[in-house]
Design a protein around this motif. Structure first.
Motif, PDB file in Angstrom:
ATOM      1  N   GLU A   9       0.806  -1.218   0.000  1.00  0.00           N
ATOM      2  CA  GLU A   9       0.000   0.000   0.000  1.00  0.00           C
ATOM      3  C   GLU A   9       0.842   1.273   0.000  1.00  0.00           C
ATOM      4  O   GLU A   9       0.306   2.378   0.011  1.00  0.00           O
ATOM      5  CB  GLU A   9      -0.943  -0.016   1.202  1.00  0.00           C
ATOM      6  CG  GLU A   9      -1.992  -1.119   1.111  1.00  0.00           C
ATOM      7  CD  GLU A   9      -2.913  -1.148   2.315  1.00  0.00           C
ATOM      8  OE1 GLU A   9      -2.723  -0.325   3.228  1.00  0.00           O
ATOM      9  OE2 GLU A   9      -3.812  -1.994   2.340  1.00  0.00           O
ATOM     10  N   SER A  10       2.160   1.121  -0.025  1.00  0.00           N
ATOM     11  CA  SER A  10       3.032   2.292  -0.082  1.00  0.00           C
ATOM     12  C   SER A  10       2.771   3.090  -1.364  1.00  0.00           C
ATOM     13  O   SER A  10       2.579   2.513  -2.431  1.00  0.00           O
ATOM     14  CB  SER A  10       4.504   1.852  -0.060  1.00  0.00           C
ATOM     15  OG  SER A  10       5.349   2.939  -0.407  1.00  0.00           O
ATOM     16  N   PRO A  11       2.768   4.417  -1.278  1.00  0.00           N
ATOM     17  CA  PRO A  11       2.584   5.231  -2.486  1.00  0.00           C
ATOM     18  C   PRO A  11       3.726   5.060  -3.484  1.00  0.00           C
ATOM     19  O   PRO A  11       3.609   5.460  -4.637  1.00  0.00           O
ATOM     20  CB  PRO A  11       2.520   6.660  -1.953  1.00  0.00           C
ATOM     21  CG  PRO A  11       3.147   6.608  -0.603  1.00  0.00           C
ATOM     22  CD  PRO A  11       2.863   5.244  -0.064  1.00  0.00           C
ATOM     23  N   GLU A  12       4.829   4.448  -3.057  1.00  0.00           N
ATOM     24  CA  GLU A  12       5.970   4.219  -3.939  1.00  0.00           C
ATOM     25  C   GLU A  12       5.928   2.845  -4.596  1.00  0.00           C
ATOM     26  O   GLU A  12       6.767   2.522  -5.432  1.00  0.00           O
ATOM     27  CB  GLU A  12       7.274   4.361  -3.148  1.00  0.00           C
ATOM     28  CG  GLU A  12       7.370   5.660  -2.373  1.00  0.00           C
ATOM     29  CD  GLU A  12       8.536   6.515  -2.818  1.00  0.00           C
ATOM     30  OE1 GLU A  12       9.475   5.988  -3.404  1.00  0.00           O
ATOM     31  OE2 GLU A  12       8.474   7.727  -2.552  1.00  0.00           O
ATOM     32  N   CYS A  13       4.957   2.026  -4.196  1.00  0.00           N
ATOM     33  CA  CYS A  13       4.827   0.681  -4.762  1.00  0.00           C
ATOM     34  C   CYS A  13       4.006   0.735  -6.048  1.00  0.00           C
ATOM     35  O   CYS A  13       2.943   1.349  -6.084  1.00  0.00           O
ATOM     36  CB  CYS A  13       4.153  -0.243  -3.748  1.00  0.00           C
ATOM     37  SG  CYS A  13       3.903  -1.940  -4.329  1.00  0.00           S
ATOM     38  N   HIS A  14       4.515   0.088  -7.093  1.00  0.00           N
ATOM     39  CA  HIS A  14       3.820   0.079  -8.384  1.00  0.00           C
ATOM     40  C   HIS A  14       3.901  -1.310  -9.004  1.00  0.00           C
ATOM     41  O   HIS A  14       4.831  -2.080  -8.715  1.00  0.00           O
ATOM     42  CB  HIS A  14       4.448   1.094  -9.342  1.00  0.00           C
ATOM     43  CG  HIS A  14       4.417   2.497  -8.837  1.00  0.00           C
ATOM     44  ND1 HIS A  14       3.286   3.282  -8.857  1.00  0.00           N
ATOM     45  CD2 HIS A  14       5.378   3.260  -8.260  1.00  0.00           C
ATOM     46  CE1 HIS A  14       3.543   4.468  -8.344  1.00  0.00           C
ATOM     47  NE2 HIS A  14       4.817   4.478  -7.967  1.00  0.00           N
ATOM     48  N   ALA A  38      14.697  -7.141   5.998  1.00  0.00           N
ATOM     49  CA  ALA A  38      14.456  -6.320   4.806  1.00  0.00           C
ATOM     50  C   ALA A  38      12.964  -6.211   4.522  1.00  0.00           C
ATOM     51  O   ALA A  38      12.196  -7.133   4.814  1.00  0.00           O
ATOM     52  CB  ALA A  38      15.165  -6.909   3.595  1.00  0.00           C
ATOM     53  N   MET A  39      12.563  -5.082   3.959  1.00  0.00           N
ATOM     54  CA  MET A  39      11.197  -4.861   3.480  1.00  0.00           C
ATOM     55  C   MET A  39      11.276  -4.115   2.165  1.00  0.00           C
ATOM     56  O   MET A  39      12.135  -3.248   1.996  1.00  0.00           O
ATOM     57  CB  MET A  39      10.394  -4.055   4.493  1.00  0.00           C
ATOM     58  CG  MET A  39      10.088  -4.763   5.785  1.00  0.00           C
ATOM     59  SD  MET A  39       9.142  -3.732   6.940  1.00  0.00           S
ATOM     60  CE  MET A  39      10.410  -2.573   7.443  1.00  0.00           C
ATOM     61  N   SER A  40      10.403  -4.437   1.247  1.00  0.00           N
ATOM     62  CA  SER A  40      10.425  -3.737  -0.037  1.00  0.00           C
ATOM     63  C   SER A  40       9.099  -3.954  -0.762  1.00  0.00           C
ATOM     64  O   SER A  40       8.130  -4.457  -0.175  1.00  0.00           O
ATOM     65  CB  SER A  40      11.600  -4.226  -0.895  1.00  0.00           C
ATOM     66  OG  SER A  40      11.771  -3.390  -2.020  1.00  0.00           O
ATOM     67  N   PHE A  41       9.073  -3.602  -2.039  1.00  0.00           N
ATOM     68  CA  PHE A  41       7.856  -3.723  -2.844  1.00  0.00           C
ATOM     69  C   PHE A  41       8.235  -3.700  -4.318  1.00  0.00           C
ATOM     70  O   PHE A  41       9.381  -3.418  -4.678  1.00  0.00           O
ATOM     71  CB  PHE A  41       6.874  -2.589  -2.526  1.00  0.00           C
ATOM     72  CG  PHE A  41       7.525  -1.259  -2.303  1.00  0.00           C
ATOM     73  CD1 PHE A  41       8.093  -0.554  -3.363  1.00  0.00           C
ATOM     74  CD2 PHE A  41       7.587  -0.716  -1.043  1.00  0.00           C
ATOM     75  CE1 PHE A  41       8.700   0.673  -3.164  1.00  0.00           C
ATOM     76  CE2 PHE A  41       8.194   0.519  -0.824  1.00  0.00           C
ATOM     77  CZ  PHE A  41       8.752   1.217  -1.894  1.00  0.00           C
ATOM     78  N   SER A  42       7.273  -4.008  -5.146  1.00  0.00           N
ATOM     79  CA  SER A  42       7.516  -4.008  -6.587  1.00  0.00           C
ATOM     80  C   SER A  42       7.613  -2.583  -7.115  1.00  0.00           C
ATOM     81  O   SER A  42       7.049  -1.644  -6.542  1.00  0.00           O
ATOM     82  CB  SER A  42       6.392  -4.762  -7.312  1.00  0.00           C
ATOM     83  OG  SER A  42       5.129  -4.207  -6.989  1.00  0.00           O
ATOM     84  N   LYS A  43       8.339  -2.451  -8.214  1.00  0.00           N
ATOM     85  CA  LYS A  43       8.493  -1.172  -8.900  1.00  0.00           C
ATOM     86  C   LYS A  43       8.345  -1.415 -10.400  1.00  0.00           C
ATOM     87  O   LYS A  43       8.414  -2.558 -10.849  1.00  0.00           O
ATOM     88  CB  LYS A  43       9.859  -0.568  -8.590  1.00  0.00           C
ATOM     89  CG  LYS A  43      10.023  -0.127  -7.146  1.00  0.00           C
ATOM     90  CD  LYS A  43      11.296   0.674  -6.964  1.00  0.00           C
ATOM     91  CE  LYS A  43      11.366   1.279  -5.563  1.00  0.00           C
ATOM     92  NZ  LYS A  43      12.547   2.151  -5.403  1.00  0.00           N
ATOM     93  N   PRO A  44       8.150  -0.377 -11.189  1.00  0.00           N
ATOM     94  CA  PRO A  44       8.042  -0.580 -12.633  1.00  0.00           C
ATOM     95  C   PRO A  44       9.239  -1.361 -13.172  1.00  0.00           C
ATOM     96  O   PRO A  44      10.387  -0.972 -12.978  1.00  0.00           O
ATOM     97  CB  PRO A  44       8.016   0.853 -13.178  1.00  0.00           C
ATOM     98  CG  PRO A  44       7.397   1.653 -12.084  1.00  0.00           C
ATOM     99  CD  PRO A  44       7.935   1.038 -10.816  1.00  0.00           C
ATOM    100  N   HIS A 204       4.764  10.504   3.733  1.00  0.00           N
ATOM    101  CA  HIS A 204       5.014  10.715   5.158  1.00  0.00           C
ATOM    102  C   HIS A 204       4.019   9.923   6.002  1.00  0.00           C
ATOM    103  O   HIS A 204       4.359   9.382   7.050  1.00  0.00           O
ATOM    104  CB  HIS A 204       4.927  12.200   5.490  1.00  0.00           C
ATOM    105  CG  HIS A 204       5.865  13.047   4.685  1.00  0.00           C
ATOM    106  ND1 HIS A 204       7.235  12.942   4.805  1.00  0.00           N
ATOM    107  CD2 HIS A 204       5.642  13.988   3.735  1.00  0.00           C
ATOM    108  CE1 HIS A 204       7.819  13.788   3.981  1.00  0.00           C
ATOM    109  NE2 HIS A 204       6.873  14.433   3.318  1.00  0.00           N
ATOM    110  N   ARG A 205       2.778   9.866   5.551  1.00  0.00           N
ATOM    111  CA  ARG A 205       1.755   9.106   6.262  1.00  0.00           C
ATOM    112  C   ARG A 205       2.111   7.628   6.286  1.00  0.00           C
ATOM    113  O   ARG A 205       2.002   6.954   7.310  1.00  0.00           O
ATOM    114  CB  ARG A 205       0.388   9.313   5.609  1.00  0.00           C
ATOM    115  CG  ARG A 205      -0.754   8.605   6.345  1.00  0.00           C
ATOM    116  CD  ARG A 205      -2.084   8.833   5.653  1.00  0.00           C
ATOM    117  NE  ARG A 205      -2.370  10.243   5.515  1.00  0.00           N
ATOM    118  CZ  ARG A 205      -2.300  10.909   4.364  1.00  0.00           C
ATOM    119  NH1 ARG A 205      -1.949  10.283   3.259  1.00  0.00           N
ATOM    120  NH2 ARG A 205      -2.569  12.187   4.311  1.00  0.00           N
TER     121      ARG A 205
END
Length: 222
Positions: A9-14, A38-44, A204-205
């Motif tokens: 749900e991060s605004p940086e996750c795509h 570690a924590m991360s998410f998908s990106k383009p 920031h949220r």
């Protein structure tokens, strides 16, 4: 598992592409402490698993992986080659998108790969007691309403109805556990929510929510 969901749900996750859903990932050591590393998410252009493999300065060997969705067959290949200990995921729409036949084929391919490996993989829904969540909430100014309707449940239970056969789980029990998990999750998010003013504050949220979840997990919440 809550953190994996939060990372998605991060605004940086795509989404990496039109063929895949965006996904969050958390890596933990496979000992009793279960320390997060570690924590991360998908990106383009990069799936969550691919992104974290490229960024980590160490091997995934013997680590436990939590994903916000069932990984696609390509990501499962990375996890098997990385010799992880176990893979857990939410029972919602898998990472692979497409018509039912495409999603089913990719899911079965991932399962077949696991059969020839020592890695365990399954759905995992947090069984956190809502009473425990309320105790955590007492340690901060919580705006959450325990009995209010929560935002995540409706669309994710629709996924359970549609995809439960891919996960080899009972639909009714899964829906019940999903309801409890998402009720706890949404209530915790309300506890850490900033007043929404401008779209640029979304990052920031999310950072505040992440810090709150990390503190709640460790019991060091003031």
């Amino acid at each position: 598992m809550f953190l994996a969901r939060l990372m998605e749900e991060s605004p940086e996750c795509h989404a990496p592409s039109d063929e895949f859903n965006k996904t969050g990932i958390v890596i933990c050591e496979s000992d009793k402490v279960h320390k997060m590393v570690a924590m991360s998410f998908s990106k383009p252009g990069l799936h969550a698993v691919q992104h974290i493999v490229l960024c980590l300065p160490f091997s995934l060997r013997d680590h436990t992986v939590y994903l916000s969705r069932k990984p696609c067959s390509t990501c499962m290949t990375f996890l098997i080659q990385g010799s992880v200990s176990a893979v857990y995921y939410w029972p919602i729409a898998p990472e692979k998108k497409g018509d039912d036949s495409v999603v089913k084929e990719d899911s079965q391919q991932a399962d077949c790969m696991l059969l020839g490996s020592p890695i365990s993989s399954s759905v995992l829904l947090p069984t956190t007691s809502f009473e425990t969540v309320k105790m955590i909430a007492k340690k901060t100014r919580c705006k959450g309403q325990p009995n209010s309707n929560f935002k995540s449940f409706s669309y994710q239970t629709e996924d359970v109805e549609k995809y439960h056969s891919l996960f080899n789980i009972g639909k009714d029990m899964c829906v019940k556990r999903m309801e409890n998990a998402l009720r706890c999750y949404d209530f915790l998010l309300e506890c850490s929510q900033l007043e929404k003013k401008e779209p640029k504050e979304n990052v920031h949220r999310h950072a505040l929510q992440l810090c709150y979840f990390l503190a709640a997990r460790s019991g060091k919440l003031w």
